[in-house]
Design an enzyme around this catalytic site. Structure first.
Site, mmCIF file in Angstrom:
data_model
loop_
_atom_site.group_PDB
_atom_site.id
_atom_site.type_symbol
_atom_site.label_atom_id
_atom_site.label_comp_id
_atom_site.label_asym_id
_atom_site.label_seq_id
_atom_site.Cartn_x
_atom_site.Cartn_y
_atom_site.Cartn_z
ATOM 1 N N CYS A 142 0.837 -1.205 0.000
ATOM 2 C CA CYS A 142 0.000 0.000 0.000
ATOM 3 C C CYS A 142 0.873 1.256 0.000
ATOM 4 O O CYS A 142 0.630 2.195 -0.759
ATOM 5 C CB CYS A 142 -0.931 -0.036 1.227
ATOM 6 S SG CYS A 142 -2.094 1.319 1.267
ATOM 7 N N CYS A 143 1.920 1.261 0.871
ATOM 8 C CA CYS A 143 2.829 2.417 0.884
ATOM 9 C C CYS A 143 3.541 2.558 -0.457
ATOM 10 O O CYS A 143 3.769 3.669 -0.938
ATOM 11 C CB CYS A 143 3.869 2.263 1.998
ATOM 12 S SG CYS A 143 3.282 2.712 3.641
ATOM 13 N N CYS A 225 -1.050 8.460 7.387
ATOM 14 C CA CYS A 225 -2.406 8.210 6.895
ATOM 15 C C CYS A 225 -3.341 7.943 8.070
ATOM 16 O O CYS A 225 -2.935 7.382 9.092
ATOM 17 C CB CYS A 225 -2.394 7.008 5.956
ATOM 18 S SG CYS A 225 -1.538 7.310 4.415
ATOM 19 N N CYS A 228 -3.538 4.363 9.430
ATOM 20 C CA CYS A 228 -2.330 3.750 9.985
ATOM 21 C C CYS A 228 -1.684 4.611 11.080
ATOM 22 O O CYS A 228 -0.504 4.426 11.388
ATOM 23 C CB CYS A 228 -1.307 3.499 8.878
ATOM 24 S SG CYS A 228 -1.913 2.438 7.565
ATOM 25 N N CYS A 251 7.704 4.139 5.784
ATOM 26 C CA CYS A 251 6.858 3.857 4.629
ATOM 27 C C CYS A 251 7.646 3.337 3.431
ATOM 28 O O CYS A 251 7.057 2.818 2.485
ATOM 29 C CB CYS A 251 6.093 5.111 4.234
ATOM 30 S SG CYS A 251 7.159 6.495 3.860
HETATM 31 S S1 SF4 Z 1 0.523 4.644 5.685
HETATM 32 FE FE1 SF4 Z 1 -1.092 3.020 5.553
HETATM 33 S S2 SF4 Z 1 -2.720 3.807 4.212
HETATM 34 FE FE2 SF4 Z 1 -0.926 5.151 3.994
HETATM 35 S S3 SF4 Z 1 0.084 4.375 2.191
HETATM 36 FE FE3 SF4 Z 1 1.064 3.352 3.937
HETATM 37 S S4 SF4 Z 1 -0.096 1.443 4.363
HETATM 38 FE FE4 SF4 Z 1 -1.291 2.743 2.912
#
Ligand code: SF4
Length: 267
Positions: A142-143, A225, A228, A251
């Site tokens: 996701c990151c 985010c 998170c 991240c």
């Molecule tokens: S902090 Fe969480 S929601 Fe944001 S990009 Fe990374 S995994 Fe995805």
């Protein structure tokens, strides 16, 4: 000028992030860059953060400030605005941010008169994370999808970037210099606040009457985010609220010793 940039990486969420754009770099340019960084570190060793920022913008090539508009971001944003309001500022909107961050970004940019803000968003979220649940099943992917790949793509236009990282923040940052070679991309990374302590950050904000991110007062000393980030209790590490209960600490937009950093153990 406000520019909205949507990036279109050619691969899925794990591909582009783990393979920065300037690859296949030659040893000669890397050695020349290492020499340049070494010279800059020697030149600015005893200088202030503002002088390092100014030096970076004048001496290090085409440089952008990358900002999350988080808890302490306003310090570097203010320094950049004082030196040159047209400094390129890259803001990655993961589309998972707190509403408070988006409002704060808008307010701070306006108040400081930043005239070259670039809002970076991934263009392929609908393909790779259609239901917005990837952060639960695979936060690294996701990151990579929402942060690392769009940032690497946006940085393709620059020789280097300025970050707000500080030595005190974690073990992975304990030996930060003002100037670093990002060997994986052959870019310079500049950390003007490397030697600052939390008290220095607080004093700078107070002296310059800078607005705090509203979530700081609600227990968020480090803000990422919404999905998170949790508040931090008194006595906890300031970054304890990031990816709480998960084996993840960063991240992935930074590299240490040639490795993408996502966990404390990777330092
Ligand atoms: S902090 Fe969480 S929601 Fe944001 S990009 Fe990374 S995994 Fe995805």
């Amino acid at each position: 000028m406000l520019l909205l940039v949507q990036n279109t990486p050619a691969q899925g969420p794990t591909g582009p992030a783990s393979r920065p754009e300037r690859e296949g770099t030659d040893a000669a340019p890397r050695a020349a860059l290492a020499d340049k960084v070494s010279t800059l570190n020697a030149r600015y060793r005893h200088h202030s953060a503002t002088a390092v920022m100014q030096g970076a913008l004048e001496d290090a090539g085409n440089i952008a400030l990358v900002s999350s508009f988080g808890a302490e971001s306003v310090v570097l944003l203010h320094m950049a605005a004082v030196i040159d309001k047209s400094t390129p500022v890259l803001f990655i909107d993961t589309e998972m941010l707190f509403t408070e961050t988006l409002v704060y970004q808008n307010d701070v940019s306006e108040r400081l008169g930043l005239s070259n803000l670039r809002i970076i968003r991934a263009a392929d979220i609908a393909t790779h994370d259609p239901d917005g649940q990837l952060h639960k099943s695979d936060p690294d992917a996701c990151c990579a999808l929402r942060k690392t790949a769009p940032l690497q793509s946006a940085l393709g236009d620059y020789d280097g970037w300025i970050t707000g990282r500080k030595r005190f923040q974690s073990g992975t940052r304990a030996a930060l210099d003002f100037f670093e070679v990002e060997a994986e991309t052959n870019r310079i990374k500049i950390n003007p606040l490397a030697h600052w302590a939390p008290a220095d950050v607080a004093a700078y904000m107070e002296e310059n009457r800078l607005p705090r991110h509203p979530l700081v007062a609600r227990g968020y000393p480090s803000i990422g985010c919404m999905t998170c980030t949790t508040p931090v209790k008194p006595g906890e590490d300031p970054r304890a609220g990031r990816w709480r209960q998960q084996d993840k600490d960063e991240c992935g937009i930074h590299f240490v010793n040639g490795k993408m950093v996502r966990r404390k153990a990777e330092a």
